[in-house]
Design a protein around this motif. Structure first.
Motif, PDB file in Angstrom:
ATOM      1  N   UNK A  64      -0.071   6.848  -4.660  1.00 47.08           N
ATOM      2  CA  UNK A  64       0.450   5.860  -3.483  1.00 47.08           C
ATOM      3  C   UNK A  64       1.752   5.583  -3.692  1.00 47.08           C
ATOM      4  N   UNK A  65       1.921   4.764  -4.999  1.00 47.86           N
ATOM      5  CA  UNK A  65       3.369   3.803  -5.110  1.00 47.86           C
ATOM      6  C   UNK A  65       4.341   4.931  -5.414  1.00 47.86           C
ATOM      7  N   UNK A  66       4.098   6.170  -5.966  1.00 48.62           N
ATOM      8  CA  UNK A  66       5.231   7.137  -5.991  1.00 48.62           C
ATOM      9  C   UNK A  66       5.411   7.740  -4.543  1.00 48.62           C
ATOM     10  N   UNK A  67       4.477   7.845  -3.826  1.00 53.67           N
ATOM     11  CA  UNK A  67       4.595   8.184  -2.436  1.00 53.67           C
ATOM     12  C   UNK A  67       5.844   7.505  -1.328  1.00 53.67           C
ATOM     13  N   UNK A  68       5.402   6.136  -1.750  1.00 56.36           N
ATOM     14  CA  UNK A  68       6.164   5.014  -1.157  1.00 56.36           C
ATOM     15  C   UNK A  68       7.793   5.293  -1.426  1.00 56.36           C
ATOM     16  N   UNK A  69       8.089   5.885  -2.481  1.00 55.43           N
ATOM     17  CA  UNK A  69       9.528   6.324  -2.992  1.00 55.43           C
ATOM     18  C   UNK A  69       9.869   7.688  -2.622  1.00 55.43           C
ATOM     19  N   UNK A  70       8.968   8.515  -3.010  1.00 53.62           N
ATOM     20  CA  UNK A  70       9.135   9.902  -2.791  1.00 53.62           C
ATOM     21  C   UNK A  70       9.437  10.584  -1.353  1.00 53.62           C
ATOM     22  N   UNK A  71       8.477  10.287  -0.593  1.00 57.60           N
ATOM     23  CA  UNK A  71       8.638  10.677   0.921  1.00 57.60           C
ATOM     24  C   UNK A  71       9.903  10.394   1.450  1.00 57.60           C
ATOM     25  N   UNK A  72      10.363   9.122   1.551  1.00 55.68           N
ATOM     26  CA  UNK A  72      11.777   8.785   2.176  1.00 55.68           C
ATOM     27  C   UNK A  72      12.860   9.324   1.549  1.00 55.68           C
ATOM     28  N   UNK A  73      12.631   9.452   0.008  1.00 56.85           N
ATOM     29  CA  UNK A  73      13.815   9.817  -0.865  1.00 56.85           C
ATOM     30  C   UNK A  73      14.212  11.413  -0.273  1.00 56.85           C
ATOM     31  N   UNK A 117       2.111   3.001   6.357  1.00 60.38           N
ATOM     32  CA  UNK A 117       3.379   3.906   6.020  1.00 60.38           C
ATOM     33  C   UNK A 117       4.621   3.304   7.107  1.00 60.38           C
ATOM     34  N   UNK A 118       4.131   2.600   8.152  1.00 59.66           N
ATOM     35  CA  UNK A 118       5.112   2.147   9.197  1.00 59.66           C
ATOM     36  C   UNK A 118       5.573   0.935   8.981  1.00 59.66           C
ATOM     37  N   UNK A 119       5.039   0.166   8.165  1.00 57.05           N
ATOM     38  CA  UNK A 119       5.285  -1.444   7.990  1.00 57.05           C
ATOM     39  C   UNK A 119       5.883  -1.770   6.794  1.00 57.05           C
ATOM     40  N   UNK A 120       7.109  -2.287   6.692  1.00 58.23           N
ATOM     41  CA  UNK A 120       7.822  -2.498   5.437  1.00 58.23           C
ATOM     42  C   UNK A 120       6.942  -3.207   4.631  1.00 58.23           C
ATOM     43  N   UNK A 121       7.281  -3.084   3.336  1.00 54.56           N
ATOM     44  CA  UNK A 121       6.593  -3.939   2.134  1.00 54.56           C
ATOM     45  C   UNK A 121       7.537  -4.102   1.227  1.00 54.56           C
TER      46      UNK A 121
END
Length: 492
Positions: free
Chosen positions: A156-165, A447-451
């Motif tokens: 999950x926490x990798x995805x928060x970085x990987x998908x937008x990158x 995924x749509x809300x900044x964290x």
């Protein structure tokens, strides 16, 4: 015992030194898998592979729409492999299968979201105040991104970085925690299967001092995105500063969960449990400080104790289990130490307070869900992140005191408020210094809300549309439409 190798430049590799790290299942206390103990040479190879992929026409020349299509394909493959990935994470970190499977089935939404956003990154034509000058901006990828992720929710926490990158056109090297690397290695293979060129997504496993430091300091790395403790975050920030790298830090928290006098006690109890005992308290957003109005304190603690007493500790693969083991031995010992510290500071144990070795939990790293009362906000258990199932209950007399206590912390990641009064709710959301605030809810992300955090809880944001710019750089372009160049000795 299974061996899982690193993924560098599209190839599965052991460490150059030939050493391995054992992954221990926190439920059984036994090693079940090995990952390579990567060294500086392995880390450097991964960065070089990512740098080469960045210039590879197979990636560099893709249109944004084509990148988006690859991301959506990756999302489909993640969904198809959700069960297998969830099982790997449960064996690695002991979190509940119910939660991990839910996370795996939700992860594709991130890739669909950023896949759709990839070709919506638009520059602008800027009306220029300079006669005869046409000005516009474009967004370009930063380059090689290093993602360093923790053991509590690796994918999950990798995805928060990987998908937008990836949506922004970068290439990525992931360094998962040495305590939970297996799922990440298998996860990365899906991107090759989806059609991403070799080297766009790489994984290096090992200890931070042995390979993580090389990743952060490597001159070809443009950005480091880190999730973990504030101590590790400071080290990353300092190392990245040597080469002026871009940095996103999502760090620790000591988040307040506030129960007002008018709160629905039954629902607020569920919110308190969600805040600290879900995931065995091993979340950065844990509501580890429970602020309860003095008029409802005793009633609330009794209801909370009854609710927690009914929660089953046991095998995280069992759907009936509500609380699993601590993820690793060092964390298990740390949590127990903090309980002793709390007792020494004068806190009272209203429930739990010790290791648990009941039926079915004899060999695992279990700690009873612990409720501490008579806690003041000056105690260490109220100020330091424990990262375990330990709840500090603090009384308050009115809204002013609650807000003051809530904000009296070096952290500012999240906060919860339980009230039926809309005006009161808006006051709290305005005055609490935290990056995410839940009203009559806790531990909700999208995924749509900044964290991200205020103060020492971090720098930058993850999730949402705007944060994709954290992985982009702006290029401004001036085009002279006049035939004549004016006085070259004067700034135009």
């Amino acid at each position: 015992m299974q061996d899982f190798k690193m993924l560098i430049g599209g190839d599965e590799r052991a460490a150059v030194g030939g050493e391995w790290i054992e992954s221990v299942n926190p439920y059984t206390g036994k090693a079940w898998a090995r990952v390579p103990r990567g060294q500086a040479e392995d880390a450097a190879a991964a960065v070089e592979a990512a740098a080469a992929a960045l210039e590879n026409p197979a990636w560099k020349n893709l249109t944004a729409s084509q990148r988006g299509a690859l991301l959506r394909k990756a999302g489909d493959l993640i969904l198809a492999n959700a069960e297998r990935l969830a099982d790997l994470e449960v064996q690695d970190n002991g979190k509940l299968k119910a939660e991990m499977l839910g996370q795996m089935r939700y992860l594709p939404e991130h890739y669909y979201y950023y896949g759709g956003l990839a070709d919506k990154i638009e520059g602008a034509v800027i009306p220029s105040d300079k006669a005869g000058m046409f000005a516009h901006t474009v967004y370009e990828p930063l380059g090689v991104v290093v993602a360093i992720t923790p053991w509590n929710s690796p994918l999950l926490l990798t995805t928060w970085k990987l998908a937008p990158a990836l949506a922004a056109g970068n290439t990525v090297v992931v360094k998962p925690s040495e305590h939970a690397s297996v799922s990440m290695v298998e996860f990365a293979k899906l991107f090759l299967e989806a059609g991403f060129p070799a080297g766009v997504v790489n994984v290096v496993t090992g200890f931070g001092a042995e390979c993580g430091a090389t990743l952060v300091e490597h001159p070809k790395v443009a950005k480091v995105a880190f999730t973990g403790g504030d101590g590790g975050g400071r080290a990353v920030y300092q190392a990245a500063a040597k080469n002026l790298k871009h940095v996103t830090l999502e760090l620790g928290g000591k988040s307040p969960n506030i129960v007002c006098e008018d709160a629905d006690i039954e629902q607020a109890v569920k919110g308190a449990v969600s805040g600290i005992f879900a995931a065995t308290g091993q979340t950065c957003m844990a509501g580890s400080r429970l602020l309860v109005h003095e008029a409802r304190h005793d009633e609330f603690v009794e209801a909370l104790r009854d609710f927690v007493a009914a929660a089953k500790l046991g095998n995280p693969m069992d759907r009936e289990t509500k609380i699993g083991p601590i993820a690793n031995l060092s964390q298990y010992e740390k949590v127990l130490d903090y309980i002793d510290i709390a007792k020494g500071e004068g806190a009272l144990v209203a429930y739990g307070g010790k290791a648990y070795h009941g039926a079915g939990c004899e060999n695992g790293w279990f700690v009873e869900p612990t409720v501490l009362t008579e806690v003041s906000n000056t105690m260490r258990v109220a100020r330091e992140e424990i990262f375990g199932p330990v709840l500090s209950v603090i009384r308050f007399k009115d809204d002013e005191e609650a807000i003051a206590i809530a904000n009296d912390t070096p952290y500012g990641l999240a906060a919860g408020v339980w009230t039926k009064d809309l005006v009161r709710a808006f006051r709290y959301t305005k005055e609490l210094k935290a990056g995410t605030i839940w009203v009559n809810a806790y531990r909700v992300v999208s995924y749509a809300v900044p964290f991200g955090g205020f103060k020492q809880s971090g720098i930058g944001r993850e999730n949402g549309q705007e944060m994709i710019k954290e992985y982009l750089q702006t290029k401004s372009v001036f085009i002279n439409l006049d035939k004549e160049v004016p006085n070259p000795f004067v700034l135009r």
